[in-house]
Scaffold this motif. Structure first.
Motif, short mmCIF file in Angstrom:
data_model
loop_
_atom_site.label_atom_id
_atom_site.label_comp_id
_atom_site.label_asym_id
_atom_site.label_seq_id
_atom_site.Cartn_x
_atom_site.Cartn_y
_atom_site.Cartn_z
N PRO A 201 0.83 -1.21 0.00
CA PRO A 201 0.00 0.00 0.00
C PRO A 201 0.86 1.26 0.00
CG PRO A 201 -0.83 -1.61 1.58
CD PRO A 201 0.51 -2.12 1.12
N GLN A 202 0.37 2.30 -0.68
CA GLN A 202 1.12 3.54 -0.80
C GLN A 202 0.33 4.69 -0.16
OE1 GLN A 202 4.13 3.93 -2.17
NE2 GLN A 202 4.33 1.78 -2.75
N PRO A 203 0.98 5.49 0.70
CA PRO A 203 0.30 6.68 1.23
C PRO A 203 0.05 7.68 0.11
CG PRO A 203 2.61 6.66 1.90
CD PRO A 203 2.34 5.34 1.25
N LEU A 204 -1.16 8.21 0.04
CA LEU A 204 -1.54 9.06 -1.07
C LEU A 204 -1.07 10.50 -0.91
CD1 LEU A 204 -3.13 9.54 -3.68
CD2 LEU A 204 -5.19 9.82 -2.29
N GLN A 205 -1.25 11.09 0.25
CA GLN A 205 -1.04 12.52 0.41
C GLN A 205 0.39 12.97 0.09
OE1 GLN A 205 -3.67 14.61 0.85
NE2 GLN A 205 -2.14 16.14 0.25
N PRO A 206 1.44 12.24 0.52
CA PRO A 206 2.80 12.69 0.16
C PRO A 206 3.01 12.81 -1.34
CG PRO A 206 2.91 11.07 1.91
CD PRO A 206 1.49 11.08 1.43
N ARG A 207 2.37 11.95 -2.12
CA ARG A 207 2.52 12.03 -3.56
C ARG A 207 1.76 13.23 -4.11
NH1 ARG A 207 1.66 6.27 -6.27
NH2 ARG A 207 2.91 7.28 -7.89
N LEU A 208 0.59 13.50 -3.53
CA LEU A 208 -0.16 14.68 -3.98
C LEU A 208 0.58 15.96 -3.62
CD1 LEU A 208 -3.83 13.69 -3.06
CD2 LEU A 208 -2.56 13.27 -5.18
N ASP A 209 1.25 15.97 -2.48
CA ASP A 209 2.01 17.15 -2.07
C ASP A 209 3.15 17.46 -3.04
OD1 ASP A 209 0.38 17.42 0.13
OD2 ASP A 209 1.77 16.44 1.52
N GLY A 210 3.62 16.45 -3.77
CA GLY A 210 4.72 16.65 -4.71
C GLY A 210 4.28 17.05 -6.10
N LEU A 211 2.97 17.22 -6.31
CA LEU A 211 2.47 17.60 -7.62
C LEU A 211 2.86 19.02 -7.99
CD1 LEU A 211 -1.21 16.28 -7.98
CD2 LEU A 211 0.66 15.93 -9.61
N GLU A 212 3.37 19.21 -9.19
CA GLU A 212 3.64 20.55 -9.70
C GLU A 212 2.34 21.16 -10.23
OE1 GLU A 212 6.44 22.18 -9.57
OE2 GLU A 212 7.62 20.53 -8.71
N PRO A 213 2.19 22.48 -10.15
CA PRO A 213 1.00 23.12 -10.71
C PRO A 213 0.81 22.77 -12.19
CG PRO A 213 2.24 24.68 -9.38
CD PRO A 213 3.10 23.46 -9.50
N SER A 214 -0.42 22.63 -12.59
CA SER A 214 -0.80 22.36 -13.99
C SER A 214 -0.24 21.05 -14.52
CB SER A 214 -0.35 23.51 -14.90
OG SER A 214 -0.86 24.74 -14.45
N SER A 215 -0.08 20.06 -13.63
CA SER A 215 0.51 18.79 -14.05
C SER A 215 -0.43 17.63 -13.77
CB SER A 215 1.84 18.55 -13.32
OG SER A 215 1.62 18.33 -11.93
N THR A 216 -0.10 16.48 -14.35
CA THR A 216 -0.82 15.23 -14.11
C THR A 216 0.19 14.17 -13.69
OG1 THR A 216 -2.65 15.67 -15.64
CG2 THR A 216 -2.15 13.37 -15.17
N MET A 217 -0.15 13.41 -12.63
CA MET A 217 0.73 12.36 -12.14
C MET A 217 -0.01 11.02 -12.19
SD MET A 217 2.35 11.79 -8.31
CE MET A 217 3.43 13.22 -8.41
N LEU A 218 0.65 10.01 -12.76
CA LEU A 218 0.09 8.66 -12.75
C LEU A 218 0.39 8.04 -11.39
CD1 LEU A 218 -1.21 6.29 -14.30
CD2 LEU A 218 1.11 5.63 -14.99
N LEU A 219 -0.67 7.72 -10.64
CA LEU A 219 -0.51 7.16 -9.30
C LEU A 219 -0.48 5.63 -9.32
CD1 LEU A 219 -2.97 9.48 -7.34
CD2 LEU A 219 -0.48 9.67 -7.48
N HIS A 220 -1.39 5.02 -10.07
CA HIS A 220 -1.46 3.57 -10.18
C HIS A 220 -1.90 3.21 -11.59
CE1 HIS A 220 -1.19 2.78 -5.79
NE2 HIS A 220 -1.87 3.90 -5.69
N ARG A 221 -1.27 2.19 -12.13
CA ARG A 221 -1.68 1.69 -13.43
C ARG A 221 -1.63 0.17 -13.42
NH1 ARG A 221 -2.03 3.98 -18.62
NH2 ARG A 221 -2.28 2.40 -20.22
#
Length: 237
Positions: free
Chosen positions: A146-166
């Motif tokens: 399992p992966q904690p979600l919030q730390p990854r969201l905190d690293g998002l750059e403005p106007s960007s998209t991040m693939l979290l799980h595929r």
């Protein structure tokens, strides 16, 4: 809360997003029973056909995403002997009872399966196995942690998209505003969750506004144009 000894089996992947408390997902991996602990704030993607048994503690709250069933696709329920310790090494030949059914309404379709198992258990009859099951458990595929979600969201750059799980079927993305999203018609259902900030969209010609904490489900083939003004939006497809 719930405690159970049955293992569920299905063709599709399942994505777990735990909001509060702890989910213990009992699974079988590489010939052994394995407990996957998904705590509040964690996400976990379960591959298809992995036997699993969710155990939820009191006051816990979580979301589970799975695709719609294909017509004719079956679900499975597996039970080991009632005295079997569900830890350590595991051989699928030890399964004492199995049943397969088409699931269109979980509350309605699962009840008779559990009732039939209860009658079998009380009868003292020998193990009830299916000679040619419609789906075969996958106890070989390695499971992610399992992966904690919030730390990854905190690293998002403005106007960007991040693939979290595929996975093979499930795609989970995080979108940070300001950003515009649009499609001419998604081939999948899409669950949209406004984690923070706000967004405005036009969905099949109708205006829709999401504030922080709001969510909606976009049906398959929906056409939409989305203006993510600020904050973060999650999409699960």
């Amino acid at each position: 809360p719930n405690q159970r000894r049955d293992y569920h089996l299905q063709e599709g992947e399942e994505f777990f997003a735990q909001l509060e408390g702890t989910l213990t997902l009992k699974t079988i991996e590489r010939g052994s029973f394995k407990d996957v602990r998904v705590t509040g704030g964690d996400c976990f993607l379960l591959p298809s056909r992995v036997p699993h048994s969710p155990q939820r503690e009191a006051a816990s709250l979580g979301l589970v995403f799975e695709r719609s069933h294909i017509e004719g696709e079956m679900d499975g329920m597996l039970w080991f002997d009632a005295d079997r310790d569900l830890s350590g090494r595991c051989d699928l030949d030890e399964i004492a009872y199995e049943a397969y059914f088409f699931c269109s309404d979980l509350g309605k379709d699962l009840k008779p399966v559990i009732e039939d198992y209860g009658r079998w258990k009380d009868s003292g009859e020998p193990p009830r196995r299916v000679a040619a099951p419609p789906l075969v458990p996958d106890d070989v595929v390695p499971l992610d942690v399992p992966q904690p979600l919030q730390p990854r969201l905190d690293g998002l750059e403005p106007s960007s998209t991040m693939l979290l799980h595929r996975g093979e079927e499930v795609i989970v993305e995080a979108h940070a505003g300001p950003k515009k999203l649009a499609t001419g018609g998604s081939p999948f259902e899409v669950f949209v969750w406004q984690r923070s900030g706000a967004s405005r969209g036009v969905v099949d010609g109708e205006e829709l506004t999401l504030a922080a904490g709001d969510c909606c489900l976009l049906p398959k083939a929906t056409q939409y144009a989305w203006d993510l003004e600020d904050g973060v939006m999650l999409s699960v497809a």
